[in-house]
Design a protein around this motif. Sequence first.
Motif, PDB file in Angstrom:
ATOM      1  N   TRP A  39       0.951  -1.178  -0.116  1.00  0.00           N
ATOM      2  CA  TRP A  39       0.084  -0.042   0.059  1.00  0.00           C
ATOM      3  C   TRP A  39       1.020   1.234   0.080  1.00  0.00           C
ATOM      4  CZ3 TRP A  39       0.306  -3.551   4.083  1.00  0.00           C
ATOM      5  CH2 TRP A  39       0.714  -3.064   5.179  1.00  0.00           C
ATOM      6  N   ASN A  41       0.210   5.290   0.900  1.00  0.00           N
ATOM      7  CA  ASN A  41      -0.461   6.490   1.320  1.00  0.00           C
ATOM      8  C   ASN A  41       0.095   7.740   0.804  1.00  0.00           C
ATOM      9  OD1 ASN A  41       1.660   7.025   2.894  1.00  0.00           O
ATOM     10  ND2 ASN A  41       1.012   6.629   4.912  1.00  0.00           N
ATOM     11  N   ALA A  47      -6.396  10.721   2.675  1.00  0.00           N
ATOM     12  CA  ALA A  47      -6.443   9.342   2.062  1.00  0.00           C
ATOM     13  C   ALA A  47      -7.028   9.381   0.832  1.00  0.00           C
ATOM     14  CB  ALA A  47      -7.609   8.690   2.968  1.00  0.00           C
ATOM     15  N   ASP A  50      -4.675   7.520  -1.759  1.00  0.00           N
ATOM     16  CA  ASP A  50      -4.040   6.268  -1.310  1.00  0.00           C
ATOM     17  C   ASP A  50      -4.450   5.130  -2.304  1.00  0.00           C
ATOM     18  OD1 ASP A  50      -3.344   7.614   0.835  1.00  0.00           O
ATOM     19  OD2 ASP A  50      -4.490   6.560   2.391  1.00  0.00           O
ATOM     20  N   THR A 166      -8.443   1.434  -4.151  1.00  0.00           N
ATOM     21  CA  THR A 166      -7.988   2.719  -3.616  1.00  0.00           C
ATOM     22  C   THR A 166      -8.793   2.957  -2.117  1.00  0.00           C
ATOM     23  OG1 THR A 166     -10.021   3.989  -4.532  1.00  0.00           O
ATOM     24  CG2 THR A 166      -7.823   3.686  -6.094  1.00  0.00           C
ATOM     25  N   SER A 167      -8.400   4.173  -1.706  1.00  0.00           N
ATOM     26  CA  SER A 167      -9.026   4.398  -0.290  1.00  0.00           C
ATOM     27  C   SER A 167     -10.692   4.280  -0.600  1.00  0.00           C
ATOM     28  CB  SER A 167      -8.562   5.424   0.291  1.00  0.00           C
ATOM     29  OG  SER A 167      -8.926   6.622  -0.529  1.00  0.00           O
ATOM     30  N   TYR A 173      -8.875  -1.526   0.620  1.00  0.00           N
ATOM     31  CA  TYR A 173      -7.640  -0.588   0.414  1.00  0.00           C
ATOM     32  C   TYR A 173      -6.774  -1.406   1.863  1.00  0.00           C
ATOM     33  CZ  TYR A 173      -4.353   2.833   1.819  1.00  0.00           C
ATOM     34  OH  TYR A 173      -3.133   3.532   1.881  1.00  0.00           O
ATOM     35  N   GLY A 176      -5.867   0.551   5.008  1.00  0.00           N
ATOM     36  CA  GLY A 176      -6.980   1.264   5.843  1.00  0.00           C
ATOM     37  C   GLY A 176      -7.147   0.502   7.130  1.00  0.00           C
TER      38      GLY A 176
END
Length: 265
Positions: A39, A41, A47, A50, A166-167, A173, A176
């Motif tokens: 991941w 960020n 977010a 992300d 994606t977020s 995600y 998260g």
Amino acid sequence: MKLHLIALAGLLAASGAAQAKIDNGLNSPGNGELFLSVWDNNGTAEAADDRSYTRDLGITLNDFASALASPVAVAPQPTFSFAADALMTSFLGQTSDLGNLRWNVAGFDAFSADRAALTVATGFAGSTQTYAQFRGWSGGAATHLAAVNPLGDNTSNAINASGTATSADGNAYSGGVIWGNNIGGKADFANDGGIGDSLGIWMFYETVASGSTTTKVKQLDLANFATLSADGGLLITPVPEPETYALMLAGLGLVGFMARRRKAA
């Protein structure tokens, strides 16, 4: 079962991720698969940008480690090597700073043996989790994978494929609140690393009948390290035991001694 070197190079179109179809270990026989999560960020608390990548490694817990009923008897482990697939290459190509990437590897069996294989940071000496807390790990993983698996091409039913999120995809995600570096806060240790880091791999498994809230979980160092390289390749390889290093050093010393004798002659 004799395990051989596994080299996988996915041929996935970067324009559409295939369905990961990762076995979460909730169904009979409960032999879940290992999966890689990465991941990004983007180095900010915000977010919206992300992103994450998840890959089904296609290695079941049974195939990865055997003799789990014993805290000491583990079969010699093979080397697993995964070249970056097209989706990983695309994911890295959209990453502005590789230093922001975090990753881990995990696999679960929540049906029968209550097992979990997790990467851990170098120097990890064990967890203080109780059995009841440990049961929450597989629940967190199941929630995460339930969101991950439907992403991408739902009609292909691809095996050992990969996907991105994606977020905005919520629980899919990887960075998260449900997953991240400690199974959404359910583990009392971090199980992630950065690009180039080598993470140990431990197996955690139940020791008592279901319902116990006090007995600690058995934990077993699988004597393996996982490393994710800057080009997206994943390598899981055994680590020689100390006595192996001693033999290697003794052998090198003997070679040096023989070389000196020849030179003196």
